[in-house]
Design a protein around this motif. Structure first.
Motif, short mmCIF file in Angstrom:
data_model
loop_
_atom_site.label_atom_id
_atom_site.label_comp_id
_atom_site.label_asym_id
_atom_site.label_seq_id
_atom_site.Cartn_x
_atom_site.Cartn_y
_atom_site.Cartn_z
N CYS A 225 44.37 103.98 37.58
CA CYS A 225 45.53 104.71 37.05
C CYS A 225 46.32 105.40 38.16
O CYS A 225 47.54 105.27 38.24
N SER A 237 48.95 101.86 35.33
CA SER A 237 49.99 102.87 35.12
C SER A 237 51.26 102.29 34.51
O SER A 237 52.00 102.97 33.81
N MET A 240 51.60 102.73 30.78
CA MET A 240 51.49 104.07 30.22
C MET A 240 52.86 104.70 30.03
O MET A 240 53.73 104.62 30.90
N LYS A 242 53.13 108.07 29.42
CA LYS A 242 52.94 109.26 30.25
C LYS A 242 52.26 108.80 31.53
O LYS A 242 51.08 108.47 31.54
N PRO A 244 50.48 108.50 35.22
CA PRO A 244 49.47 109.29 35.92
C PRO A 244 50.09 110.18 36.99
O PRO A 244 51.16 109.88 37.52
N GLY A 267 39.70 116.91 31.31
CA GLY A 267 40.85 116.06 31.08
C GLY A 267 42.14 116.86 30.94
O GLY A 267 42.15 118.09 31.09
N THR A 269 45.27 117.44 28.26
CA THR A 269 45.76 117.23 26.90
C THR A 269 47.12 116.54 26.91
O THR A 269 47.99 116.89 27.70
N THR A 271 47.68 113.41 27.63
CA THR A 271 47.70 112.26 28.54
C THR A 271 46.46 111.41 28.29
O THR A 271 45.60 111.75 27.47
N ARG A 272 46.36 110.31 29.02
CA ARG A 272 45.18 109.45 28.90
C ARG A 272 44.10 109.82 29.90
O ARG A 272 43.13 109.07 30.09
N MET A 273 44.26 110.96 30.53
CA MET A 273 43.24 111.46 31.44
C MET A 273 41.98 111.81 30.65
O MET A 273 42.01 112.70 29.80
N PRO A 274 40.87 111.12 30.87
CA PRO A 274 39.65 111.36 30.07
C PRO A 274 38.92 112.61 30.52
O PRO A 274 39.21 113.20 31.56
#
Length: 346
Positions: A225, A237, A240, A242, A244, A267, A269, A271-274
């Motif tokens: 990402c 990316s 996506m 949103k 990275p 993570g 909130t 976003t796709r950040m785990p």
């Protein structure tokens, strides 16, 4: 007949003793024994600020807003302490968060923003439930804004001094280290800072071998990402909405280790950040922090990636100048808005 009356009297005495004990334990004892010393964040109000505080109470702002950042709170700024409120009688801590907590709102927005927000809330915060306070006189609005600008001001200054001292370059530090003062409006919650303090005792994030270990973790979990060089241009990316984060921006070089650890563990909130804390150990997260700190600073930030350096820029960073021109315009036209009364006065 007399024994029966005696039984009632004994019961009444016991009830009275219980009632007096409750009053003593919950009211009298704390008032006489709990005397916290004033902290650096305590504020002695001016006449204008005190009038604004009375307006804040009168309009019922305390019904929807708290002034109490707790240990477990996220993204609300510095945690409050008992000594912060020595000049508050009565306190306005509040119990409901229909609106955001205001403990650290002071200085994060200009006066014009607060004025426009109270005149026409949805003009600056779409979807806000806050009623319009356009009926307030100009001098009342001025006093209210003055009070709001005090909330957390001293706490923020104390935090800034603390962070500045903790980021003093050590002897022998490399000359290319960023000289900017760390961000003061964005910090990991106290819980995460305490957790990082414990972890950092065993992991030196400035050690090159630790950073090299973190590089492998980054390539395996993050590069798809954020890209190999951290510029947010990884192969995934492009799909996506949103994008990275570009970790080479000077903005991120002002992050503290604890803030990076918090973002990695829980993570981001929206976003796709785990939440990497579910799959990586504390040690692996610390290694990852060490590697991210070694990513180069890209001074040639593309024009469409505007640097956000002030809290007030977070609403619309790409059109901020135009946004604040509109806010100033709203302030000038305050009397033209419909009189939508709200708050505590009807």
């Amino acid at each position: 007949m007399q024994p029966r009356i005696l039984n009632y009297l004994i019961a009444a005495v016991f009830v009275a003793l219980i009632f007096l004990t409750i009053i003593f334990v919950t009211a009298i004892l704390p008032a006489t024994t709990f005397q916290p010393e004033a902290t650096a964040a305590s504020h002695d109000y001016t006449a204008s600020e005190w009038r604004g505080r009375e307006i804040y109470k009168r309009e019922g702002c305390v019904y929807c807003h708290t002034q109490f950042v707790r240990y477990q709170d996220r993204e609300m700024g510095e945690m409050v302490q008992a000594g912060d409120f020595v000049h508050e009688t009565p306190h306005l801590l509040g119990t409901e968060r229909t609106g955001p907590d205001l403990s650290n709102i002071g200085g994060k927005y200009p006066d014009a923003w607060h004025w426009a927000h109270h005149v026409q809330p949805r003009a600056v915060k779409p979807g806000s439930l806050m009623p319009s306070f356009s009926y307030l006189e100009d001098h009342e609005m001025k006093d209210l804004v003055a009070y709001l600008q005090t909330l957390g001001k001293e706490r923020e200054l104390a935090a800034r001094r603390r962070k500045k001292s903790s980021h003093e370059p050590a002897a022998g530090g490399h000359a290319g280290a960023p000289s900017q003062e760390p961000l003061t409006w964005l910090e990991a919650p106290q819980e995460m800072r305490d957790e990082w303090k414990r972890i950092s005792k065993n992991v030196d994030t400035d050690n090159s071998s630790i950073a090299n270990s973190g590089r492998g973790i980054y390539m395996q979990n993050c590069a798809t990402c954020h890209g190999v060089t951290g510029r947010g241009n990884g192969p995934v990316s492009s799909s996506m909405i949103k994008k990275p984060a570009n970790l080479t921006r000077p903005f991120y070089k002002q992050y503290t280790d604890a803030l990076f650890y918090w973002r990695l563990k829980e993570g981001v909130t929206g976003t796709r950040m785990p939440r990497w804390g579910r799959s990586l150990s504390e040690q692996q997260l610390a290694y990852l922090v060490a590697f991210i700190k070694t990513l180069p600073v890209d001074g040639a930030t593309p024009s469409n990636q505007i640097e956000v350096v002030n809290y007030s820029q977070l609403d619309q960073p790409d059109v901020m100048s135009k946004n604040y021109e509109e806010i100033t315009h709203l302030t000038e036209l305050k009397h033209e808005f419909p009189q939508n009364h709200g708050g505590g006065r009807h």
